[in-house]
Motif scaffolding. Structure first.
Motif, PDB file in Angstrom:
ATOM      1  N   THR A  92      21.484  21.378 -30.022  1.00  0.00           N
ATOM      2  CA  THR A  92      21.987  22.433 -29.038  1.00  0.00           C
ATOM      3  C   THR A  92      20.740  22.979 -28.350  1.00  0.00           C
ATOM      4  N   LYS A  93      20.903  23.679 -27.236  1.00  0.00           N
ATOM      5  CA  LYS A  93      19.806  24.092 -26.728  1.00  0.00           C
ATOM      6  C   LYS A  93      19.576  25.694 -26.891  1.00  0.00           C
ATOM      7  N   GLU A  94      18.312  26.222 -27.141  1.00  0.00           N
ATOM      8  CA  GLU A  94      18.415  27.690 -27.503  1.00  0.00           C
ATOM      9  C   GLU A  94      18.481  28.416 -26.254  1.00  0.00           C
ATOM     10  N   THR A  95      17.782  27.748 -25.166  1.00  0.00           N
ATOM     11  CA  THR A  95      17.801  28.486 -23.810  1.00  0.00           C
ATOM     12  C   THR A  95      18.706  27.836 -22.790  1.00  0.00           C
ATOM     13  N   LEU A  96      19.620  28.254 -22.201  1.00  0.00           N
ATOM     14  CA  LEU A  96      20.396  27.637 -21.126  1.00  0.00           C
ATOM     15  C   LEU A  96      19.754  27.274 -19.719  1.00  0.00           C
ATOM     16  N   LYS A  97      19.742  26.341 -19.401  1.00  0.00           N
ATOM     17  CA  LYS A  97      19.039  25.926 -18.000  1.00  0.00           C
ATOM     18  C   LYS A  97      20.046  25.048 -17.470  1.00  0.00           C
ATOM     19  N   ALA A  98      19.872  25.088 -16.100  1.00  0.00           N
ATOM     20  CA  ALA A  98      20.557  24.219 -15.124  1.00  0.00           C
ATOM     21  C   ALA A  98      20.182  22.654 -15.372  1.00  0.00           C
ATOM     22  N   LEU A  99      21.216  22.015 -15.129  1.00  0.00           N
ATOM     23  CA  LEU A  99      21.021  20.389 -15.104  1.00  0.00           C
ATOM     24  C   LEU A  99      20.188  19.819 -14.157  1.00  0.00           C
ATOM     25  N   GLY A 100      20.086  20.460 -13.110  1.00  0.00           N
ATOM     26  CA  GLY A 100      19.567  19.958 -11.857  1.00  0.00           C
ATOM     27  C   GLY A 100      19.465  21.045 -10.910  1.00  0.00           C
ATOM     28  N   LEU A 159      23.147  22.877 -19.224  1.00  0.00           N
ATOM     29  CA  LEU A 159      22.849  22.036 -20.217  1.00  0.00           C
ATOM     30  C   LEU A 159      22.948  22.590 -21.684  1.00  0.00           C
ATOM     31  N   GLU A 160      24.131  22.283 -22.303  1.00  0.00           N
ATOM     32  CA  GLU A 160      24.135  23.054 -23.980  1.00  0.00           C
ATOM     33  C   GLU A 160      23.709  22.529 -24.887  1.00  0.00           C
ATOM     34  N   ALA A 161      23.724  20.913 -24.778  1.00  0.00           N
ATOM     35  CA  ALA A 161      23.319  20.191 -26.073  1.00  0.00           C
ATOM     36  C   ALA A 161      23.048  18.787 -25.339  1.00  0.00           C
ATOM     37  N   SER A 162      22.398  17.957 -26.121  1.00  0.00           N
ATOM     38  CA  SER A 162      22.115  16.675 -25.757  1.00  0.00           C
ATOM     39  C   SER A 162      22.156  15.716 -27.057  1.00  0.00           C
ATOM     40  N   ALA A 163      22.292  14.339 -26.749  1.00  0.00           N
ATOM     41  CA  ALA A 163      22.268  13.385 -27.907  1.00  0.00           C
ATOM     42  C   ALA A 163      21.909  11.996 -27.425  1.00  0.00           C
ATOM     43  N   LYS A 164      21.530  11.343 -28.248  1.00  0.00           N
ATOM     44  CA  LYS A 164      21.190   9.637 -28.152  1.00  0.00           C
ATOM     45  C   LYS A 164      22.557   8.981 -28.749  1.00  0.00           C
ATOM     46  N   ALA A 165      22.762   8.028 -27.938  1.00  0.00           N
ATOM     47  CA  ALA A 165      23.933   7.338 -28.621  1.00  0.00           C
ATOM     48  C   ALA A 165      22.951   6.444 -29.706  1.00  0.00           C
ATOM     49  N   LEU A 182      25.236  14.436 -22.598  1.00  0.00           N
ATOM     50  CA  LEU A 182      24.767  15.672 -22.393  1.00  0.00           C
ATOM     51  C   LEU A 182      26.210  16.667 -22.265  1.00  0.00           C
ATOM     52  N   PHE A 183      26.193  17.659 -23.357  1.00  0.00           N
ATOM     53  CA  PHE A 183      27.252  18.474 -23.403  1.00  0.00           C
ATOM     54  C   PHE A 183      26.755  19.823 -22.254  1.00  0.00           C
ATOM     55  N   ALA A 184      27.913  19.720 -21.178  1.00  0.00           N
ATOM     56  CA  ALA A 184      27.415  20.738 -20.060  1.00  0.00           C
ATOM     57  C   ALA A 184      28.574  21.545 -20.002  1.00  0.00           C
ATOM     58  N   ARG A 242      34.633  28.522 -12.803  1.00  0.00           N
ATOM     59  CA  ARG A 242      35.190  28.869 -14.219  1.00  0.00           C
ATOM     60  C   ARG A 242      34.072  28.272 -15.176  1.00  0.00           C
ATOM     61  N   ARG A 243      33.982  28.872 -16.527  1.00  0.00           N
ATOM     62  CA  ARG A 243      33.130  28.135 -17.166  1.00  0.00           C
ATOM     63  C   ARG A 243      33.832  27.102 -18.407  1.00  0.00           C
ATOM     64  N   ASP A 244      34.016  26.025 -17.775  1.00  0.00           N
ATOM     65  CA  ASP A 244      34.737  24.893 -18.158  1.00  0.00           C
ATOM     66  C   ASP A 244      33.652  24.106 -18.841  1.00  0.00           C
ATOM     67  N   PRO A 245      33.892  23.416 -19.789  1.00  0.00           N
ATOM     68  CA  PRO A 245      33.225  22.370 -20.495  1.00  0.00           C
ATOM     69  C   PRO A 245      33.164  20.973 -19.766  1.00  0.00           C
ATOM     70  N   ALA A 246      32.156  20.143 -20.129  1.00  0.00           N
ATOM     71  CA  ALA A 246      32.035  18.625 -19.838  1.00  0.00           C
ATOM     72  C   ALA A 246      31.104  18.085 -20.794  1.00  0.00           C
ATOM     73  N   LEU A 247      31.527  16.750 -21.135  1.00  0.00           N
ATOM     74  CA  LEU A 247      30.651  15.673 -21.859  1.00  0.00           C
ATOM     75  C   LEU A 247      30.373  14.733 -20.525  1.00  0.00           C
ATOM     76  N   ILE A 248      28.926  14.362 -20.793  1.00  0.00           N
ATOM     77  CA  ILE A 248      28.625  13.583 -19.526  1.00  0.00           C
ATOM     78  C   ILE A 248      27.807  12.526 -20.244  1.00  0.00           C
ATOM     79  N   LEU A 249      28.363  11.111 -19.932  1.00  0.00           N
ATOM     80  CA  LEU A 249      27.509   9.928 -20.788  1.00  0.00           C
ATOM     81  C   LEU A 249      26.425   9.548 -19.458  1.00  0.00           C
TER      82      LEU A 249
END
Length: 756
Positions: A590-598, A608-614, A643-645, A657-664
């Protein structure tokens, strides 16, 4: 004297002859001698309809209840007094809302006058119209300047047209109550200038193929029918002749105006509707446009039956109602394709009109009666009476929504919308054309529903309709910077750039192409389509199947997105889920500081709230929503990351709206086949605090063949049972025979896919 007597005899003979002919003529049915162009009411409620309704009053419950409710509302309005304020507000402001309320009140008061034969309603309509006559001739353009076509009563010509569509019905109902001098005053100072401003003074609004101009056409045409003004009727049907438009003119939604001579009501039927009745702007705007389409068509049918308007383009107006009803979820809410506000449903008044008119002028489908019964109201006119009698006589049957494929484009050749329904699961797969200026850049996108609840969502529009505090109730800038952009949808975004570079003039030239649609097997329903123009040099083929498998609790979704390109790219493949994260089989930070994905193309609005490697061949993501469990199983490799967004970055006014997404995300790949399965499983009771079947039933998901011609997927459940799904990537007609060898085993079948 003799000559005088002869004259008297001749006169008596002539009078006797006239009297005899008159007596003989009484044997001719009234319908053959009435001049319908002079009789009132004639537009929507007809003179014969009034007689029929009065004969049935007190014996038709749904009609009687609707009438009682309307009477109560209008009596309260009469008691409160007439208010016709000087216009000054945007949508949602007081003067806007008051004039909007007035058009409904006028129409309903006119109906009450005819049905109840109570003069107080006619007097009320007359007095309000006279106040509008006195006001209108003094009005400049509306003081709010945002619209590309300003009205006078309202900030945009669209709402002026709404007003005239309704008020023309009120005028028709009290036409014979008014004196000739009063009618002349209203027509000279109010109705004709009103119609001229909508059309001749505002060609950028009127001379188009768009839901806005449909309202304008209907407004001009309906008042023309009431006044028996053929010039206005022709202007409504065919548009303004020999009109030149600025080649650079744009509307307020960013779409280019019509330059090819296609305009008027008939063009607005011909162009946006496919032969299946799908309206290219999507169901939200189809719902909005259906009222002027159908109410003007009903007026034309009653006053100009020789036009056979309900037969135009093979009866597409009536077909479109069935299409629109099928574009709703289990709760009756319309799928938010393109610009669409969530929660709009077939309980809307426009759909009451659509259902009643479709039943009355169509084939009297008993399924429509069940929807009318749910709507619990009918129109107070001829078609509403027909529906009320049908319900009273117990003719209703359930309206059965099935899997359906609706073509797009005037000839049905510009892609389409596929809806797969399997038990409680509904998949909406969009492979349509751009959708006019309300279209989004989301080729091959989808949304997923269970029992009317969103599982994987389409965002819809960025607008607070008629809420003045939010941009005057109009479209917000985030509609363009977020809602229309590709990354806001469940489809592939390449190199963080939207399809067609989010350019309307490019996107409107292209459409996706159906590979196949199959719904004959109730257990295996499939839609497959190809997109070759969204990104130059890249082709996307998406195949989606909703499968009812005895080894699983509920039907599940197989999603195969096959991307091939001339060069390496980054591909983002999002899932806009609802609910709370339960579990993953990969570790994320998880990210300690929220930043825009682009920084652009919609990415600037994603935190971008969190990230992971498959870290495995099968990546799993489970979430919890509405006391149900869901699991995504997707095939991955070591180059993939998650990417957890969350929506909401760069949104200082909280318009999104503050809706979530998971991006592969896959980087530096030319070709990529995304393969996923989404399961709905189990339930949770907060009362007993017990969870049932909260884990996925999939043990392994594997691509066992992926060629230009075929893609094959093995699905193995936790009990070891394996099913094979093979889709034909080309040559997918139902007659084609296929033979494929997989792991030294031959599979042969005829048709588009194989499943066993």
């Amino acid at each position: 004297m003799k000559n005088q007597f002869s004259f008297i005899l001749i006169l008596v003979f002539v009078l006797f002859t006239i009297y005899s002919c008159k007596n003989e003529s009484t044997s001719i049915p009234d319908s053959e001698i009435i001049n319908t162009s002079q009789e009132h009411p004639k537009l929507i409620l007809t003179a014969q309809g009034v007689k029929d309704i009065r004969a049935q009053l007190g014996k038709i419950p749904i009609f009687d209840n609707t009438l009682a409710k309307v009477k109560e509302e209008i009596d309260a309005e009469i008691e409160a007094g007439i208010e016709v304020p000087i216009p000054k507000d945007y949508s949602g402001g007081y003067t806007h809302v008051r004039h909007k309320r007035n058009w409904v009140v006028l129409q309903q008061a006119g109906l009450l006058y005819q049905i109840l034969d109570d003069e107080k309603y006619a007097k009320y309509v007359k007095n309000m119209l006279m106040q509008y006559e006195a006001l209108y001739k003094t009005l400049p353009l509306h003081p709010k300047t945002r619209s590309y076509a300003r009205g006078k009563l309202f900030w945009q010509c669209l709402n002026d047209s709404n007003w005239l569509v309704y008020v023309s019905q009120a005028y028709d109902c009290i036409y014979n109550y008014l004196s000739k001098e009063e009618r002349n005053k209203l027509e000279t100072n109010l109705f004709r200038p009103f119609a001229d401003h909508i059309s001749i003074d505002s060609p950028q609004f009127y001379q188009r193929v768009h839901n806005h101009s449909t309202w304008g056409n209907a407004a001009v045409g309906m008042i023309g029918l009431v006044m028996d003004d053929q010039e206005l009727i022709d202007r409504a049907l065919y548009g303004i002749k020999d009109l030149k438009l600025d080649a650079k003119a744009k509307d307020d939604d960013g779409g280019f105006l019509n330059k090819d001579g296609k305009a008027g009501f008939l063009a607005n039927i011909e162009e946006p509707f496919s032969p299946d009745g799908y309206y290219n702007e999507g169901p939200y705007y189809q719902r909005y446009a259906m009222y002027p389409f159908l109410i003007f068509a009903e007026g034309l049918h009653n006053v100009k039956p020789e036009l056979k308007i309900f037969e135009y383009k093979e009866g597409v107006l009536l077909k479109s109602i069935n299409a629109l009803l099928n574009l709703s979820d289990a709760d009756g809410d319309f799928f938010p394709l393109n610009d669409g506000q969530k929660g709009m449903s077939y309980y809307n008044s426009a759909l009451v009109t659509a259902v009643d008119i479709s039943y009355h002028y169509g084939n009297q489908d008993p399924g429509l009666l069940s929807i009318a019964k749910e709507q619990n109201q009918v129109l107070l006119d001829d078609s509403g009476l027909a529906v009320a009698l049908g319900i009273k006589n117990g003719k209703e049957e359930p309206f059965n929504k099935k899997s359906i494929n609706l073509s797009d484009g005037p000839k049905g050749t510009q892609g389409g919308i596929a809806i797969l329904r399997n038990q409680d699961i509904e998949l909406v797969f969009k492979y349509a054309a751009q959708g006019s200026s309300h279209g989004h850049y989301d080729k091959l996108s989808y949304s997923l529903y269970e029992r009317g609840e969103e599982v994987i969502q389409d965002y819809g529009l960025a607008r607070f309709v008629n809420i003045e505090q939010k941009g005057g109730g109009n479209y917000l800038k985030e509609n363009k910077t977020w809602a229309k952009q590709t990354i806001a949808h469940n489809t592939v975004t390449q190199n963080e750039t939207s399809h067609f570079n989010a350019k309307y003039e490019v996107g409107s030239q292209h459409h996706s192409v159906l590979n196949y649609f199959s719904s004959e097997n109730k257990n295996v329903q499939v839609a497959s389509a190809k997109e070759s123009n969204a990104y130059p040099g890249t082709e996307m083929l998406r195949t989606m199947a909703v499968i009812n498998d005895e080894d699983f609790e509920k039907p599940y979704l197989i999603d195969i997105m096959k991307v091939t390109s001339d060069s390496p790219n980054q591909y983002d493949y999002p899932f806009y889920y609802f609910g709370q994260v339960l579990q993953t089989n990969f570790e994320y930070q998880t990210k300690e500081t929220l930043k825009a994905l682009g920084s652009k193309n919609g990415y600037q609005h994603l935190y971008l709230e969190a990230s992971a490697k498959a870290n495995s061949d099968n990546s799993k993501f489970s979430w919890f929503n509405n006391n149900k469990f869901y699991t995504l199983t997707t095939i991955t490799n070591s180059n993939d990351e998650f990417l957890f967004a969350r929506i909401g970055a760069n949104d200082p006014e909280f318009n999104l709206r503050r809706d979530p997404a998971l991006i592969l995300r896959t980087k530096n790949s030319k070709d990529k086949t995304f393969v996923s399965v989404i399961e709905s499983h189990g339930s949770y009771s907060p009362v007993s605090e017990s969870a049932i079947n909260s884990n996925s039933s999939i043990k392994d998901l594997e691509v066992v063949l992926d060629t230009e011609a075929y893609t094959a997927v093995h699905i193995t459940n936790i009990n070891g049972s394996t099913k094979l799904f093979i889709t034909a990537n080309k040559n997918a007609s139902t007659e084609t025979s296929h033979s494929v060898k997989i792991n030294d085993k031959n599979y042969e079948w005829s048709g588009s896919y194989y499943f066993n």
